[in-house]
Design a protein around this motif. Structure first.
Motif, PDB file in Angstrom:
ATOM      1  N   UNK A   1      34.619  49.117  49.132  1.00  0.00           N
ATOM      2  CA  UNK A   1      35.765  48.864  48.281  1.00  0.00           C
ATOM      3  C   UNK A   1      35.712  47.592  47.470  1.00  0.00           C
ATOM      4  N   UNK A   2      34.604  46.851  47.542  1.00  0.00           N
ATOM      5  CA  UNK A   2      34.516  45.606  46.778  1.00  0.00           C
ATOM      6  C   UNK A   2      33.689  45.818  45.506  1.00  0.00           C
ATOM      7  N   UNK A   3      33.955  45.028  44.465  1.00  0.00           N
ATOM      8  CA  UNK A   3      33.186  45.147  43.218  1.00  0.00           C
ATOM      9  C   UNK A   3      31.786  44.570  43.394  1.00  0.00           C
ATOM     10  N   UNK A   4      30.965  44.755  42.383  1.00  0.00           N
ATOM     11  CA  UNK A   4      29.606  44.210  42.418  1.00  0.00           C
ATOM     12  C   UNK A   4      29.300  43.360  41.175  1.00  0.00           C
ATOM     13  N   UNK A   5      29.851  43.757  40.036  1.00  0.00           N
ATOM     14  CA  UNK A   5      29.560  43.049  38.787  1.00  0.00           C
ATOM     15  C   UNK A   5      30.713  43.263  37.824  1.00  0.00           C
ATOM     16  N   UNK A   6      31.030  42.219  37.048  1.00  0.00           N
ATOM     17  CA  UNK A   6      32.111  42.326  36.073  1.00  0.00           C
ATOM     18  C   UNK A   6      31.782  41.483  34.855  1.00  0.00           C
ATOM     19  N   UNK A   7      31.918  42.068  33.675  1.00  0.00           N
ATOM     20  CA  UNK A   7      31.681  41.302  32.457  1.00  0.00           C
ATOM     21  C   UNK A   7      32.832  40.335  32.228  1.00  0.00           C
ATOM     22  N   UNK A   8      32.492  39.121  31.797  1.00  0.00           N
ATOM     23  CA  UNK A   8      33.504  38.081  31.596  1.00  0.00           C
ATOM     24  C   UNK A   8      33.255  37.352  30.280  1.00  0.00           C
ATOM     25  N   UNK A   9      34.226  36.552  29.911  1.00  0.00           N
ATOM     26  CA  UNK A   9      34.070  35.617  28.798  1.00  0.00           C
ATOM     27  C   UNK A   9      34.137  34.210  29.382  1.00  0.00           C
ATOM     28  N   UNK A  10      33.475  33.272  28.715  1.00  0.00           N
ATOM     29  CA  UNK A  10      33.456  31.898  29.216  1.00  0.00           C
ATOM     30  C   UNK A  10      33.916  30.943  28.119  1.00  0.00           C
ATOM     31  N   UNK A  11      34.561  29.841  28.482  1.00  0.00           N
ATOM     32  CA  UNK A  11      35.010  28.873  27.475  1.00  0.00           C
ATOM     33  C   UNK A  11      33.825  28.090  26.916  1.00  0.00           C
ATOM     34  N   UNK A  12      33.994  27.585  25.720  1.00  0.00           N
ATOM     35  CA  UNK A  12      32.911  26.877  25.032  1.00  0.00           C
ATOM     36  C   UNK A  12      32.512  25.590  25.746  1.00  0.00           C
ATOM     37  N   UNK A  13      33.441  24.994  26.498  1.00  0.00           N
ATOM     38  CA  UNK A  13      33.147  23.703  27.132  1.00  0.00           C
ATOM     39  C   UNK A  13      32.758  23.839  28.604  1.00  0.00           C
ATOM     40  N   UNK A  14      32.458  25.036  29.058  1.00  0.00           N
ATOM     41  CA  UNK A  14      32.104  25.240  30.463  1.00  0.00           C
ATOM     42  C   UNK A  14      30.790  24.525  30.798  1.00  0.00           C
ATOM     43  N   UNK A  15      30.732  23.904  31.960  1.00  0.00           N
ATOM     44  CA  UNK A  15      29.501  23.287  32.447  1.00  0.00           C
ATOM     45  C   UNK A  15      28.539  24.406  32.849  1.00  0.00           C
ATOM     46  N   UNK A  16      27.547  24.651  32.002  1.00  0.00           N
ATOM     47  CA  UNK A  16      26.652  25.792  32.203  1.00  0.00           C
ATOM     48  C   UNK A  16      25.730  25.623  33.400  1.00  0.00           C
ATOM     49  N   UNK A  17      25.586  24.410  33.881  1.00  0.00           N
ATOM     50  CA  UNK A  17      24.722  24.199  35.043  1.00  0.00           C
ATOM     51  C   UNK A  17      25.300  24.834  36.306  1.00  0.00           C
ATOM     52  N   UNK A  18      26.543  25.290  36.228  1.00  0.00           N
ATOM     53  CA  UNK A  18      27.158  25.969  37.371  1.00  0.00           C
ATOM     54  C   UNK A  18      26.754  27.440  37.429  1.00  0.00           C
ATOM     55  N   UNK A  19      26.044  27.927  36.423  1.00  0.00           N
ATOM     56  CA  UNK A  19      25.648  29.340  36.398  1.00  0.00           C
ATOM     57  C   UNK A  19      24.373  29.554  37.204  1.00  0.00           C
ATOM     58  N   UNK A  20      24.154  30.821  37.584  1.00  0.00           N
ATOM     59  CA  UNK A  20      22.949  31.170  38.336  1.00  0.00           C
ATOM     60  C   UNK A  20      23.296  31.905  39.616  1.00  0.00           C
ATOM     61  N   UNK A  21      22.383  32.754  40.078  1.00  0.00           N
ATOM     62  CA  UNK A  21      22.657  33.580  41.262  1.00  0.00           C
ATOM     63  C   UNK A  21      22.863  32.757  42.526  1.00  0.00           C
ATOM     64  N   UNK A  22      22.263  31.578  42.596  1.00  0.00           N
ATOM     65  CA  UNK A  22      22.355  30.783  43.824  1.00  0.00           C
ATOM     66  C   UNK A  22      23.606  29.922  43.881  1.00  0.00           C
ATOM     67  N   UNK A  23      24.379  29.870  42.794  1.00  0.00           N
ATOM     68  CA  UNK A  23      25.551  29.010  42.733  1.00  0.00           C
ATOM     69  C   UNK A  23      26.814  29.857  42.737  1.00  0.00           C
ATOM     70  N   UNK A  24      27.680  29.597  43.697  1.00  0.00           N
ATOM     71  CA  UNK A  24      28.850  30.456  43.878  1.00  0.00           C
ATOM     72  C   UNK A  24      30.133  29.631  43.931  1.00  0.00           C
ATOM     73  N   UNK A  25      31.171  30.223  43.378  1.00  0.00           N
ATOM     74  CA  UNK A  25      32.515  29.668  43.464  1.00  0.00           C
ATOM     75  C   UNK A  25      33.475  30.818  43.746  1.00  0.00           C
ATOM     76  N   UNK A  26      34.650  30.491  44.200  1.00  0.00           N
ATOM     77  CA  UNK A  26      35.650  31.538  44.388  1.00  0.00           C
ATOM     78  C   UNK A  26      36.116  32.031  43.022  1.00  0.00           C
ATOM     79  N   UNK A  27      36.609  33.237  42.999  1.00  0.00           N
ATOM     80  CA  UNK A  27      37.138  33.783  41.750  1.00  0.00           C
ATOM     81  C   UNK A  27      38.277  32.911  41.241  1.00  0.00           C
ATOM     82  N   UNK A  28      39.071  32.383  42.160  1.00  0.00           N
ATOM     83  CA  UNK A  28      40.170  31.492  41.761  1.00  0.00           C
ATOM     84  C   UNK A  28      39.634  30.255  41.040  1.00  0.00           C
ATOM     85  N   UNK A  29      38.514  29.718  41.534  1.00  0.00           N
ATOM     86  CA  UNK A  29      37.919  28.539  40.892  1.00  0.00           C
ATOM     87  C   UNK A  29      37.375  28.874  39.509  1.00  0.00           C
ATOM     88  N   UNK A  30      36.717  30.023  39.390  1.00  0.00           N
ATOM     89  CA  UNK A  30      36.197  30.429  38.080  1.00  0.00           C
ATOM     90  C   UNK A  30      37.349  30.603  37.082  1.00  0.00           C
TER      91      UNK A  30
END
Length: 389
Positions: A227-256
């Motif tokens: 019952x859980x999702x696996x992948x979802x397309x998103x949009x990101x803000x222009x000023x997002x710190x891109x170094x937070x991206x990557x499969x090994x880096x995780x945050x809660x959905x609330x944080x994102x």
């Protein structure tokens, strides 16, 4: 299409010392036979299984010719996902609705997930491979590139033969030893094979219910969360710190969400779920949140591009829109990518083989260098990065 195999389930390991890879092929087969006898198989069974075993040079050529994974995500996904594949997937969903309902009720796996694998692995069963499975497995076990992955599968095939579920002369499949509509290795079939159609046999080559239920059982065993999702397309803000991206880096959905990441369609998933932000072609291309179930895909295939495409196609089969491709910066060709990997390696990064493929370790190294050089740290290598290095 499963071009980067991974042993998904522990196979039967003989008690005897392992036959060493390399050397004369027939001598290697002789040692494998001796090992099988020492492990408890009778001589007649062993001799019948290994009779006429031969090395298949086509297998070695295929193993070393995986250039398709050098394609970037947009090109790769457009190549694999066509309107015809989508149409047939929806048709198969209706045709085998009872089986998919049973899978959803038993394992909690959405039908799109299995349909995508079925499509990519064998085009819904239309082409399952014409390599002799026994010869392919023994050839790869003898080859010293990855014997630890394939050697156990030889003994799993032997066990299937002993049980009457494998014909060493006639069983065929993919070059890497996978069998059936969703391409499962012999060890996986032993552990997860399901007789879903009730005919008393597990027939992954001829029975869609057996193949789909077996694949679902394997995914469940590998940790799929119902019952859980696996992948979802998103949009990101222009000023997002891109170094937070990557499969090994995780945050809660609330944080994102607090950081400005938003769903392109509908809403983001459960705020408590942890997710990774994926930018397969950098911050100017498509963006996705990958949820815990996405990690299970890597137990099926180790290629990031393949996994992302399969997960995305599962969404499409369940009604998602075509992703927003954007206008990514130009990437690197094969020669440039190899040059980049050599430069990264010279700077102390572990990028694995110099193969021209943008794998996980190369992406990590690229992102670290982007941070160091003050470039957008989205792990997408560009000619500008190569020039600065």
């Amino acid at each position: 299409m499963r071009l980067m195999p991974f042993v998904l389930a522990a196979a039967l390991l003989p008690a005897a010392a392992a036959a060493q890879c390399g050397g004369g092929f027939q001598n290697f087969v002789k040692l494998m036979k001796e090992e099988a006898v020492q492990a408890g198989y009778d001589n007649a069974t062993v001799n019948a299984f290994f009779a006429a075993t031969s090395q298949d040079p086509r297998v070695l050529k295929a193993d070393r010719g995986q250039g398709v994974f050098q394609k970037p995500f947009i090109d790769f996904s457009r190549r694999l996902i066509s309107q015809e594949r989508l149409r047939r997937g929806l048709q198969m969903s209706q045709k085998h609705d009872a089986t998919f309902q049973r899978i959803e009720n038993t394992y909690g796996i959405d039908r799109g997930v299995l349909l995508a694998f079925w499509a990519f692995e064998t085009d819904y069963g239309g082409y399952q491979g014409d390599f002799n499975t026994r010869d392919a497995l023994v050839t790869l076990a003898h080859d010293c590139r990855r014997p630890e992955l394939f050697r156990p599968q030889v003994f799993s095939a032997l066990e299937l033969f002993k049980q009457g579920n494998f014909d060493p002369e006639r069983t065929t499949g993919a070059w890497a030893g996978e069998i059936g509509m969703v391409q499962m290795l012999p060890g996986d079939i032993l552990r997860h094979g399901v007789d879903a159609d009730g005919d008393g046999k597990v027939s992954l080559k001829t029975s869609a219910p057996d193949a789909l239920m077996s694949g679902a059982r394997m995914l469940s065993h590998l940790g799929w969360q119902p019952g859980q999702p696996w992948l979802q397309e998103v949009t990101i803000p222009a000023d997002l710190d891109l170094s937070m991206s990557g499969t090994a880096k995780k945050k809660s959905v609330a944080q994102w969400r607090k950081l400005g990441v938003a769903a392109r369609e509908g809403n983001l998933a459960d705020p408590s779920l942890r997710a990774s932000l994926l930018l397969p072609q950098g911050h100017k291309g498509p963006a996705f949140l990958a949820y815990p179930n996405f990690g299970v895909y890597f137990e099926w295939n180790q290629s990031f591009t393949y996994v992302l495409t399969a997960a995305y196609f599962a969404n499409r089969l369940q009604g998602a829109e075509v992703y927003e491709a954007g206008k990514p910066d130009s990437g690197l060709n094969d020669a440039q990518m190899k040059q980049l990997q050599k430069k990264l390696q010279a700077r102390g990064h572990n990028v694995g083989d110099i193969d021209g493929i943008l794998g996980a370790r190369t992406r990590v190294a690229v992102q670290k260098e982007q941070v160091r050089l003050g470039l957008p740290a989205d792990a997408w290598p560009t000619p500008a990065l190569l020039k600065k290095l």
